[in-house]
Design a protein around this motif. Sequence first.
Motif, PDB file in Angstrom:
ATOM      1  N   THR A  23       0.894  -1.110  -0.106  1.00  0.00           N
ATOM      2  CA  THR A  23       0.189   0.056  -0.076  1.00  0.00           C
ATOM      3  C   THR A  23       0.770   1.375  -0.050  1.00  0.00           C
ATOM      4  O   THR A  23       2.250   1.130   0.333  1.00  0.00           O
ATOM      5  CB  THR A  23      -1.019   0.114   1.198  1.00  0.00           C
ATOM      6  OG1 THR A  23      -0.075   0.190   2.218  1.00  0.00           O
ATOM      7  CG2 THR A  23      -1.770  -1.314   1.396  1.00  0.00           C
ATOM      8  N   LEU A  42      -1.497  -0.446  -3.992  1.00  0.00           N
ATOM      9  CA  LEU A  42      -2.691  -0.098  -3.433  1.00  0.00           C
ATOM     10  C   LEU A  42      -2.781   1.036  -2.633  1.00  0.00           C
ATOM     11  O   LEU A  42      -2.194   1.167  -1.605  1.00  0.00           O
ATOM     12  CB  LEU A  42      -3.382  -1.441  -2.687  1.00  0.00           C
ATOM     13  CG  LEU A  42      -4.549  -1.379  -2.328  1.00  0.00           C
ATOM     14  CD1 LEU A  42      -5.915  -1.270  -3.133  1.00  0.00           C
ATOM     15  CD2 LEU A  42      -5.018  -2.154  -0.792  1.00  0.00           C
ATOM     16  N   GLY A  44      -4.727   1.835  -0.301  1.00  0.00           N
ATOM     17  CA  GLY A  44      -5.796   1.036   0.627  1.00  0.00           C
ATOM     18  C   GLY A  44      -6.702   1.985   1.531  1.00  0.00           C
ATOM     19  O   GLY A  44      -6.134   2.786   2.083  1.00  0.00           O
ATOM     20  N   ASP A  45      -7.959   1.318   1.558  1.00  0.00           N
ATOM     21  CA  ASP A  45      -8.821   2.174   2.609  1.00  0.00           C
ATOM     22  C   ASP A  45      -8.270   1.977   4.284  1.00  0.00           C
ATOM     23  O   ASP A  45      -8.589   2.576   5.294  1.00  0.00           O
ATOM     24  CB  ASP A  45     -10.240   1.985   2.706  1.00  0.00           C
ATOM     25  CG  ASP A  45     -10.718   0.449   3.031  1.00  0.00           C
ATOM     26  OD1 ASP A  45      -9.734  -0.386   3.085  1.00  0.00           O
ATOM     27  OD2 ASP A  45     -11.878   0.373   2.998  1.00  0.00           O
ATOM     28  N   SER A  46      -7.220   1.242   4.384  1.00  0.00           N
ATOM     29  CA  SER A  46      -6.465   1.201   5.579  1.00  0.00           C
ATOM     30  C   SER A  46      -5.882   2.462   5.888  1.00  0.00           C
ATOM     31  O   SER A  46      -5.506   2.413   7.200  1.00  0.00           O
ATOM     32  CB  SER A  46      -5.221   0.050   5.250  1.00  0.00           C
ATOM     33  OG  SER A  46      -4.493   0.224   4.112  1.00  0.00           O
ATOM     34  N   ASP A  84      -8.833   1.617  -3.531  1.00  0.00           N
ATOM     35  CA  ASP A  84     -10.044   0.934  -2.755  1.00  0.00           C
ATOM     36  C   ASP A  84     -11.163   1.720  -2.925  1.00  0.00           C
ATOM     37  O   ASP A  84     -11.198   2.969  -2.790  1.00  0.00           O
ATOM     38  CB  ASP A  84      -9.682   1.007  -1.379  1.00  0.00           C
ATOM     39  CG  ASP A  84      -9.237  -0.530  -0.911  1.00  0.00           C
ATOM     40  OD1 ASP A  84      -9.792  -1.379  -1.620  1.00  0.00           O
ATOM     41  OD2 ASP A  84      -8.660  -0.707   0.313  1.00  0.00           O
ATOM     42  N   LYS A 112     -10.664  -1.788  -6.554  1.00  0.00           N
ATOM     43  CA  LYS A 112     -10.899  -2.852  -5.364  1.00  0.00           C
ATOM     44  C   LYS A 112     -12.208  -2.779  -4.525  1.00  0.00           C
ATOM     45  O   LYS A 112     -12.327  -1.675  -3.915  1.00  0.00           O
ATOM     46  CB  LYS A 112      -9.582  -3.049  -4.555  1.00  0.00           C
ATOM     47  CG  LYS A 112      -9.812  -4.292  -3.545  1.00  0.00           C
ATOM     48  CD  LYS A 112      -8.343  -4.568  -2.984  1.00  0.00           C
ATOM     49  CE  LYS A 112      -8.200  -4.240  -1.634  1.00  0.00           C
ATOM     50  NZ  LYS A 112      -8.993  -3.979  -0.585  1.00  0.00           N
ATOM     51  N   HIS A 136     -11.873  -8.683  -3.195  1.00  0.00           N
ATOM     52  CA  HIS A 136     -11.248  -8.930  -2.270  1.00  0.00           C
ATOM     53  C   HIS A 136     -12.111  -9.945  -1.342  1.00  0.00           C
ATOM     54  O   HIS A 136     -13.321  -9.525  -0.891  1.00  0.00           O
ATOM     55  CB  HIS A 136     -11.034  -7.586  -1.492  1.00  0.00           C
ATOM     56  CG  HIS A 136     -10.578  -7.609   0.074  1.00  0.00           C
ATOM     57  ND1 HIS A 136      -9.953  -6.354   0.534  1.00  0.00           N
ATOM     58  CD2 HIS A 136     -10.049  -8.466   0.847  1.00  0.00           C
ATOM     59  CE1 HIS A 136      -9.090  -6.658   1.550  1.00  0.00           C
ATOM     60  NE2 HIS A 136      -9.244  -7.998   1.686  1.00  0.00           N
ATOM     61  N   VAL A 179      -7.651 -10.247  -3.963  1.00  0.00           N
ATOM     62  CA  VAL A 179      -6.994 -10.160  -2.712  1.00  0.00           C
ATOM     63  C   VAL A 179      -7.525 -11.078  -1.951  1.00  0.00           C
ATOM     64  O   VAL A 179      -8.891 -11.089  -1.665  1.00  0.00           O
ATOM     65  CB  VAL A 179      -6.948  -8.750  -2.097  1.00  0.00           C
ATOM     66  CG1 VAL A 179      -6.780  -8.759  -0.457  1.00  0.00           C
ATOM     67  CG2 VAL A 179      -6.138  -7.785  -2.955  1.00  0.00           C
ATOM     68  N   ILE A 202      -2.746 -11.827   1.821  1.00  0.00           N
ATOM     69  CA  ILE A 202      -2.175 -10.969   2.864  1.00  0.00           C
ATOM     70  C   ILE A 202      -2.640 -11.860   4.197  1.00  0.00           C
ATOM     71  O   ILE A 202      -3.813 -12.098   4.493  1.00  0.00           O
ATOM     72  CB  ILE A 202      -2.605  -9.470   3.085  1.00  0.00           C
ATOM     73  CG1 ILE A 202      -2.315  -8.832   4.378  1.00  0.00           C
ATOM     74  CG2 ILE A 202      -3.996  -9.301   2.810  1.00  0.00           C
ATOM     75  CD1 ILE A 202      -2.376  -7.355   4.269  1.00  0.00           C
ATOM     76  N   VAL A 214       0.512  -3.809   4.079  1.00  0.00           N
ATOM     77  CA  VAL A 214       0.341  -2.415   4.489  1.00  0.00           C
ATOM     78  C   VAL A 214       1.561  -1.728   4.790  1.00  0.00           C
ATOM     79  O   VAL A 214       2.575  -2.367   5.456  1.00  0.00           O
ATOM     80  CB  VAL A 214      -0.688  -2.220   5.592  1.00  0.00           C
ATOM     81  CG1 VAL A 214      -0.589  -0.745   6.204  1.00  0.00           C
ATOM     82  CG2 VAL A 214      -2.028  -2.894   5.246  1.00  0.00           C
TER      83      VAL A 214
HETATM   84  O1  KIV Z   1      -7.010  -1.390   2.521  1.00  0.00           O
HETATM   85  C1  KIV Z   1      -6.092  -2.127   2.536  1.00  0.00           C
HETATM   86  O2  KIV Z   1      -4.827  -1.581   2.881  1.00  0.00           O
HETATM   87  C2  KIV Z   1      -6.041  -3.494   2.031  1.00  0.00           C
HETATM   88  C3  KIV Z   1      -4.948  -4.451   2.363  1.00  0.00           C
HETATM   89  C4  KIV Z   1      -4.940  -4.798   3.378  1.00  0.00           C
HETATM   90  C5  KIV Z   1      -5.138  -5.590   1.197  1.00  0.00           C
HETATM   91  O3  KIV Z   1      -7.435  -3.892   1.568  1.00  0.00           O
END
Ligand code: KIV
Length: 264
Positions: A23, A42, A44-46, A84, A112, A136, A179, A202, A214
């Motif tokens: 990410t 990515l 990511g919404d993380s 995401d 994603k 995912h 994913v 992951i 991440v």
């Molecule tokens: O939001 C994110 O970083 C993810 C990854 C953990 C795959 O979806």
Amino acid sequence: MAKISTASLLKMKQQGEKISTITAYDASFAKLFDQAGIHAILIGDSLGMVLQGEDSTLPVSIEDMAYHTRCVKRGIEETLVIADMPFMSYATQEQALTNAAVLMQAGASMVKMEGGAWLNDTISALVERGIPVCAHLGLTPQSVNIFGGFKVQGRENDKAEQMIADAKALEGAGAQLLVLECIPASLGEAITKALTIPTIGIGAGKDTDGQILVMHDALGIACNYMPKFSRNFLKDTGDIKQAVELYISEVSQGNFPGDEHIFK
Ligand code: KIV
């Protein structure tokens, strides 16, 4: 390295080459990861958790995702950029089309979405309109309140069979990447073997076609907590670019994830 597309990732799977992804949320890290040779980044919404300090990804908005996608895109030359779709931004097909367009116009080359066969029609509609989709499955963090916490998924036989069926349905609907998050390694392997499209794991074992981490976990920046499935590559190198190069080479040689990073 030439510009990476979904076709390049498919070719890697066909040739048995491992795909490394990570990410990123800003231009500086994205540039460094791109230069290190990462295959896909990515947004990511993380970011809700690692940048905004929230305790889940649910508060992240489409505006947040578009902002960080624009930032990342400015740092990229070759890597594939995946963004995401945040919580409830694809609850209906119409919302999905509108919000996926926002992310593609911000610089993503693929979006994603978390979920199983209920997404089939949405995926087909996006793909028909020129928007590549990464699906995912497994521990999909937007469903944390349904799962009752961030827990390994697919341990029971019926849940594992359902996940395999969902994966096939998503591929059939047109998803070009999948994913798999926090599932038993044997299930990661079974899904990977059942599909033509590449799988990116992951916490899904060694046998997925690629891995994703991440970036905060891969660099040991996570506040207080290092997930079991991650490894601090910065500790081994002391330099961020070298840490990502080590991650890529460990994935490519099958040394990461190790036995200590997988779920049974
Ligand atoms: O939001 C994110 O970083 C993810 C990854 C953990 C795959 O979806």
